[in-house]
Design an enzyme around this catalytic site. Structure first.
Site, PDB file in Angstrom:
ATOM      1  N   GLN A   1       0.791  -1.135   0.079  1.00 49.28           N
ATOM      2  CA  GLN A   1      -0.069  -0.089   0.142  1.00 49.28           C
ATOM      3  C   GLN A   1       0.705   1.007  -0.131  1.00 49.28           C
ATOM      4  O   GLN A   1       0.475   2.309  -0.744  1.00 49.28           O
ATOM      5  CB  GLN A   1      -1.006  -0.093   1.274  1.00 49.28           C
TER       6      GLN A   1
ATOM      7  N   LYS B   1      -2.710  -0.928   6.613  1.00 44.10           N
ATOM      8  CA  LYS B   1      -3.759  -1.967   6.228  1.00 44.10           C
ATOM      9  C   LYS B   1      -4.122  -2.526   7.647  1.00 44.10           C
ATOM     10  O   LYS B   1      -3.284  -2.846   8.705  1.00 44.10           O
ATOM     11  CB  LYS B   1      -3.208  -3.027   5.667  1.00 44.10           C
TER      12      LYS B   1
ATOM     13  N   GLY C   1     -12.427  -0.265   2.762  1.00 44.26           N
ATOM     14  CA  GLY C   1     -12.823  -1.691   2.687  1.00 44.26           C
ATOM     15  C   GLY C   1     -11.577  -2.458   2.088  1.00 44.26           C
ATOM     16  O   GLY C   1     -10.633  -1.871   1.527  1.00 44.26           O
ATOM     17  N   ASP C   2     -12.044  -3.762   2.111  1.00 45.75           N
ATOM     18  CA  ASP C   2     -11.131  -4.578   1.227  1.00 45.75           C
ATOM     19  C   ASP C   2     -12.168  -6.059   1.139  1.00 45.75           C
ATOM     20  O   ASP C   2     -13.467  -5.866   1.462  1.00 45.75           O
ATOM     21  CB  ASP C   2      -9.752  -4.857   2.011  1.00 45.75           C
TER      22      ASP C   2
ATOM     23  N   THR D   1     -11.897   0.689  -8.068  1.00 47.68           N
ATOM     24  CA  THR D   1     -10.951  -0.154  -8.346  1.00 47.68           C
ATOM     25  C   THR D   1     -11.117  -0.791  -9.596  1.00 47.68           C
ATOM     26  O   THR D   1     -10.074  -0.964 -10.466  1.00 47.68           O
ATOM     27  CB  THR D   1     -10.778  -1.083  -7.063  1.00 47.68           C
TER      28      THR D   1
ATOM     29  N   SER E   1     -10.444   6.982  -2.959  1.00 49.09           N
ATOM     30  CA  SER E   1     -10.736   6.937  -1.256  1.00 49.09           C
ATOM     31  C   SER E   1     -10.009   8.526  -0.982  1.00 49.09           C
ATOM     32  O   SER E   1     -10.542   9.196  -0.141  1.00 49.09           O
ATOM     33  CB  SER E   1      -9.759   5.857  -0.655  1.00 49.09           C
TER      34      SER E   1
HETATM   35  P1  NDP Z   1     -14.650  -8.629  -1.895  1.00 51.35           P
HETATM   36  O1  NDP Z   1     -14.874  -9.188  -0.497  1.00 51.35           O
HETATM   37  O2  NDP Z   1     -15.851  -7.965  -2.160  1.00 51.35           O
HETATM   38  O3  NDP Z   1     -14.641  -9.980  -3.145  1.00 51.35           O
HETATM   39  C1  NDP Z   1     -13.641 -10.733  -2.850  1.00 51.35           C
HETATM   40  C2  NDP Z   1     -13.883 -12.001  -4.239  1.00 51.35           C
HETATM   41  O4  NDP Z   1     -12.777 -12.918  -3.956  1.00 51.35           O
HETATM   42  C3  NDP Z   1     -15.056 -12.950  -4.019  1.00 51.35           C
HETATM   43  O5  NDP Z   1     -15.494 -13.289  -5.094  1.00 51.35           O
HETATM   44  C4  NDP Z   1     -14.387 -14.028  -3.182  1.00 51.35           C
HETATM   45  O6  NDP Z   1     -15.313 -15.175  -3.212  1.00 51.35           O
HETATM   46  C5  NDP Z   1     -13.230 -14.156  -3.741  1.00 51.35           C
HETATM   47  N1  NDP Z   1     -12.345 -14.663  -3.044  1.00 51.35           N
HETATM   48  C6  NDP Z   1     -11.707 -14.394  -1.734  1.00 51.35           C
HETATM   49  N2  NDP Z   1     -10.930 -15.045  -1.303  1.00 51.35           N
HETATM   50  C7  NDP Z   1     -10.672 -16.098  -2.103  1.00 51.35           C
HETATM   51  C8  NDP Z   1      -9.966 -17.346  -1.966  1.00 51.35           C
HETATM   52  N3  NDP Z   1      -9.170 -17.584  -1.108  1.00 51.35           N
HETATM   53  N4  NDP Z   1     -10.213 -18.196  -3.202  1.00 51.35           N
HETATM   54  C9  NDP Z   1     -10.973 -17.864  -4.062  1.00 51.35           C
HETATM   55  N5  NDP Z   1     -11.506 -16.659  -4.162  1.00 51.35           N
HETATM   56  C10 NDP Z   1     -11.551 -16.083  -2.933  1.00 51.35           C
HETATM   57  O7  NDP Z   1     -13.221  -8.071  -2.047  1.00 51.35           O
HETATM   58  P2  NDP Z   1     -12.709  -7.111  -3.189  1.00 51.35           P
HETATM   59  O8  NDP Z   1     -13.368  -7.313  -4.442  1.00 51.35           O
HETATM   60  O9  NDP Z   1     -12.805  -5.766  -2.508  1.00 51.35           O
HETATM   61  O10 NDP Z   1     -11.308  -7.555  -3.201  1.00 51.35           O
HETATM   62  C11 NDP Z   1     -10.543  -8.384  -4.190  1.00 51.35           C
HETATM   63  C12 NDP Z   1      -9.177  -8.180  -4.302  1.00 51.35           C
HETATM   64  O11 NDP Z   1      -8.978  -6.999  -4.470  1.00 51.35           O
HETATM   65  C13 NDP Z   1      -8.562  -8.154  -2.721  1.00 51.35           C
HETATM   66  O12 NDP Z   1      -6.995  -9.019  -3.140  1.00 51.35           O
HETATM   67  C14 NDP Z   1      -8.278  -6.977  -2.158  1.00 51.35           C
HETATM   68  O13 NDP Z   1      -7.273  -6.795  -1.573  1.00 51.35           O
HETATM   69  C15 NDP Z   1      -7.981  -6.169  -3.682  1.00 51.35           C
HETATM   70  N6  NDP Z   1      -8.351  -4.696  -3.848  1.00 51.35           N
HETATM   71  C16 NDP Z   1      -9.653  -4.158  -3.220  1.00 51.35           C
HETATM   72  C17 NDP Z   1      -9.706  -2.919  -3.267  1.00 51.35           C
HETATM   73  C18 NDP Z   1     -10.793  -2.341  -2.744  1.00 51.35           C
HETATM   74  O14 NDP Z   1     -11.111  -1.055  -2.974  1.00 51.35           O
HETATM   75  N7  NDP Z   1     -11.787  -3.127  -2.530  1.00 51.35           N
HETATM   76  C19 NDP Z   1      -8.592  -1.983  -3.949  1.00 51.35           C
HETATM   77  C20 NDP Z   1      -7.731  -2.824  -4.227  1.00 51.35           C
HETATM   78  C21 NDP Z   1      -7.448  -3.817  -4.267  1.00 51.35           C
HETATM   79  P3  NDP Z   1     -16.388 -15.576  -2.042  1.00 51.35           P
HETATM   80  O15 NDP Z   1     -17.610 -14.611  -2.328  1.00 51.35           O
HETATM   81  O16 NDP Z   1     -16.880 -16.931  -2.359  1.00 51.35           O
HETATM   82  O17 NDP Z   1     -16.120 -15.196  -0.735  1.00 51.35           O
HETATM   83  O1  2IT Z   2      -6.086  -2.428  -1.368  1.00 47.18           O
HETATM   84  C1  2IT Z   2      -6.436  -1.321  -1.675  1.00 47.18           C
HETATM   85  O2  2IT Z   2      -5.817  -0.586  -2.151  1.00 47.18           O
HETATM   86  C2  2IT Z   2      -7.701  -1.084  -0.812  1.00 47.18           C
HETATM   87  N1  2IT Z   2      -8.399  -2.047  -0.183  1.00 47.18           N
HETATM   88  C3  2IT Z   2      -8.363   0.199  -0.936  1.00 47.18           C
HETATM   89  C4  2IT Z   2      -7.807   0.840   0.249  1.00 47.18           C
HETATM   90  C5  2IT Z   2      -8.627   2.269   0.519  1.00 47.18           C
HETATM   91  O3  2IT Z   2      -8.122   3.055   1.297  1.00 47.18           O
HETATM   92  O4  2IT Z   2      -9.381   2.947  -0.058  1.00 47.18           O
END
Ligand code: NDP
Ligand code: 2IT
Length: 448
Positions: free
Chosen positions: A113, A128, A167-168, A212, A381
């Site tokens: 990050q 984080k 969030g994450d 994202t 954000s």
């Molecule tokens: P969500 O919780 O909205 O969705 C996560 C998705 O990934 C779900 O479909 C989930 O499946 C799946 N998943 C999670 N863990 C596993 C696993 N171990 N094996 C297979 N599938 C898995 O999270 P986000 O979409 O927010 O985050 C997804 C990724 O993006 C993460 O790596 C996060 O760190 C990254 N990210 C997120 C940001 C944000 O703003 N939200 C910004 C930048 C990066 P299920 O529904 O079955 O749990």
């Molecule tokens: O991995 C990421 O960049 C995030 N989950 C978003 C972090 C944020 O502060 O919006």
């Protein structure tokens, strides 16, 4: 391979100080490898010792989270926040609620990050947090009690000028609402800049939910155009995950003329050769928190399979891993390359193993690393923080245009740095170096 003796020594210290933390070591190693070509032209980063400070978190907080489930039984989870680096602004980064959360995962995410936030060009440091709490199968009331207990400890460590969570995985609008409510109750302040990803009626920003995924596609668009005179038009795309990042990546890739043919969740993947119907996915995953396999009940032409890693066997031009760390290994990479993939960009954080990344780069596949490609979420954000500070709300188009400009800037600064370091087109090196220089210079100027 780490060949530089000084960097080998730094990595040795990281290994010694962080035993049993494979994800953090993986992230640190990749960055140190990228700094090798930089040290060859900028030896002051070795002489100052800044890299040794850079790999050590400023602060790591761990705490007990007690809460009562619906049957009245006490449950205990462990919460974390790493405040990794505040040289260029308040710590900023998401909260992850997932049973796999542990110090190694929190530290790798916080470390990445720092560089991601630096690349956005906005004044935010790296942090984080999260907990080993599993929101799956919990009632709204249980999630609310958990969030309130989590914030009862976390509130003393955060604030608009200190540390700003968001969030994450497992933390979306519902959780941020409960967390913000508890922060407001405990502090007695309506301090909207203390958390981002808030609801629109209490200081949230338009485009934050989409940011994202949209940002990922804007980055891929720049990379395709700038390095291959190509575009999304008529390309076949595979996207892993079906959460916040994956859903909005699917929406934007489709709007840009691509056909998304496969998505997954932790229990399996679906393949729809006619193109994913995103309204069906949104209804299953966002409205009902259901399983992606239910897609085939509504779209009979699609097929589902219980093995989510098999998603990478689906032939595609562009692959966007948007689920979780190390979901794309060497074997999957070889299949993608054999099937003619031209571009891969990481929507998730560190979804490709080090070996997988190396294979893509060697094969000449365009590769957008997470800290560049998925920076759109944290960028918006930071724009939410700007709006909160101004007490204004910007329009959707205004925020979206700023996001596009930021993603273009991230691509060009990463691409430029890859050339300066003698690794033209290697955006892993480029993103790490461009992100690092700004933070390292700020640390040196401030005496660390
Ligand atoms: P969500 O919780 O909205 O969705 C996560 C998705 O990934 C779900 O479909 C989930 O499946 C799946 N998943 C999670 N863990 C596993 C696993 N171990 N094996 C297979 N599938 C898995 O999270 P986000 O979409 O927010 O985050 C997804 C990724 O993006 C993460 O790596 C996060 O760190 C990254 N990210 C997120 C940001 C944000 O703003 N939200 C910004 C930048 C990066 P299920 O529904 O079955 O749990
Ligand atoms: O991995 C990421 O960049 C995030 N989950 C978003 C972090 C944020 O502060 O919006």
């Amino acid at each position: 391979m780490l060949e530089n003796k000084y960097l080998q020594k730094v990595y040795g210290t990281v290994v010694k100080r962080n035993p049993g933390e494979p994800e953090f070591l993986q992230a640190a190693r990749e960055v140190l490898e990228s700094l090798e070509p930089l040290l060859a032209i900028r030896p002051e980063y070795e002489q100052s010792g800044v890299i040794e400070a850079f790999v050590e978190p400023e602060r790591f907080i761990s705490f007990r989270v007690p809460w009562y489930d619906d049957s009245g039984r006490l449950q205990i989870n462990r919460g974390y926040r790493v405040q990794f680096n505040s040289a260029i602004g308040p710590y900023k980064g998401g909260l992850r609620f997932h049973p796999t959360v542990c110090p190694s995962v929190i530290k790798f995410l916080g470390f990445e990050q720092i560089l991601k936030n630096s690349l956005t060009s906005l004044p935010i440091g790296g942090g984080k947090g999260g907990a080993d709490f599993d929101p799956k199968g919990k009632s709204d009331a249980e999630v609310m009690r958990f969030c309130q207990s989590f914030m009862t400890e976390l509130y003393r460590h955060i604030g608009q000028f200190t540390d700003v969570p968001a969030g994450d995985i497992g933390v979306g609008g519902r959780e941020i609402g409960y967390l913000f409510g508890q922060y407001r109750r405990i502090t007695g302040r309506s301090e909207s800049g203390a958390l981002t990803g808030k609801g629109l009626s209490f200081g949230g920003s338009l485009v934050r939910p989409e940011a994202t995924g949209y940002g990922l596609c804007y980055f891929v668009q720049e990379m395709l155009h700038g390095m291959k005179q190509e575009s999304f038009k008529d390309k076949t795309v595979v996207i892993s995950g079906s959460g916040n990042v994956a859903i909005y990546a699917c929406e934007k890739a489709t709007a840009l003329g691509a056909r998304v043919v496969a998505m997954c969740d932790s229990a399996g993947f679906i393949h729809d050769p006619e193109g994913i119907k995103l309204d069906v996915i949104k209804e299953i995953k966002l409205d009902r928190r259901g399983r992606i396999s239910e897609y085939t009940d509504q779209v009979p032409s699609a097929q589902s399979s219980p093995c989510n890693s098999d998603i990478w066997n689906v032939k595609c031009d562009i692959a966007l891993p948007c689920a979780t760390q190390n979901e794309l290994d060497e074997k999957a990479t070889e299949t993608l390359v054999k099937n003619g993939v031209i571009a891969v960009a990481e929507g998730a954080n560190m979804p490709c193993t080090l070996g997988a990344t190396e294979i893509f780069l060697k094969a000449g596949v365009l590769f957008g690393p997470a800290k560049a490609a998925n920076a759109g979420g944290v960028a918006v954000s930071a724009l939410e923080m700007s709006q909160n500070a101004q007490r204004l709300s910007w329009s959707f188009d205004e925020v979206d245009a700023k996001l596009l400009g930021i993603m273009r800037g991230i691509f060009s600064s990463s691409y430029d740095a890859s050339k300066t370091c003698g690794r033209p087109g290697n955006l892993v090196v480029g993103a790490n170096v461009a992100g690092f220089i700004k933070v390292a210079d700020a640390m040196i100027s401030q005496g660390f």
